[in-house]
Scaffold this motif. Structure first.
Motif: not given
Length: 163
Positions: A1-26
């Motif tokens: 099923m497709h919807t004309k207006f799919p769900a959307a969220v705004i999220v921030i993620v931070v990564i480091s050059s060492e490979g660390d990934v911050m859990p997403p912040q919505f």
């Protein structure tokens, strides 16, 4: 099923050059991302995470050219609280070729998240969280390691698009 207006969220993620990934912040639904809202997330989520991961080492904080990122108020806060950041005058606008989040992470996340339909924003958030938390640290580190060569290719292309 497709919807004309799919769900959307705004999220921030931070990564480091060492490979660390911050859990997403919505960001909360309906919140306008202005300087005040962005600074609140920088203050309460991003800076503590960056300080923990950096563990006293120098670091460079890079962001894109979103209006909330380059506002005078945000830049003043960054100058006072995260002195190792690139200011908007040092960073070309609309430069996804030069941002590891854009040229690597978001593509991986979108591909995996969009592999199935999400009927609710909660389902979308849950899938984004699982995908981000399971991103391969070695791949993140490798993508960040390509940063300098990508910048050199952009310079060689006189600021043009690179493949």
């Amino acid at each position: 099923m497709h919807t004309k207006f799919p769900a959307a969220v705004i999220v921030i993620v931070v990564i480091s050059s060492e490979g660390d990934v911050m859990p997403p912040q919505f960001f909360e639904e309906g919140v306008r991302i202005n300087a005040d809202g962005y600074i609140h997330v920088l203050e309460t989520v991003v800076k503590p995470r960056v300080d923990m991961v950096a563990a006293g080492r120098d670091y460079l904080f890079q962001q894109d050219s979103a209006p909330a990122h380059k506002s005078r108020k945000t830049q003043a806060w960054l100058h006072s609280n995260m002195p190792y950041h690139w200011t908007p005058d040092l960073w070309p606008p609309s430069s996804p070729d030069c941002n590891p989040l854009d040229y690597y992470l978001w593509g991986v996340v979108e591909e995996k998240v969009n592999a199935k339909f999400h009927n609710t924003k909660d389902a979308l958030r849950a899938t984004i969280t699982v995908v981000v938390l399971n991103v391969d640290r070695k791949e993140v580190k490798h993508a960040c390691g390509r940063f300098r060569s990508r910048l050199e290719r952009v310079v060689a292309a006189n600021g043009g698009y690179i493949e």
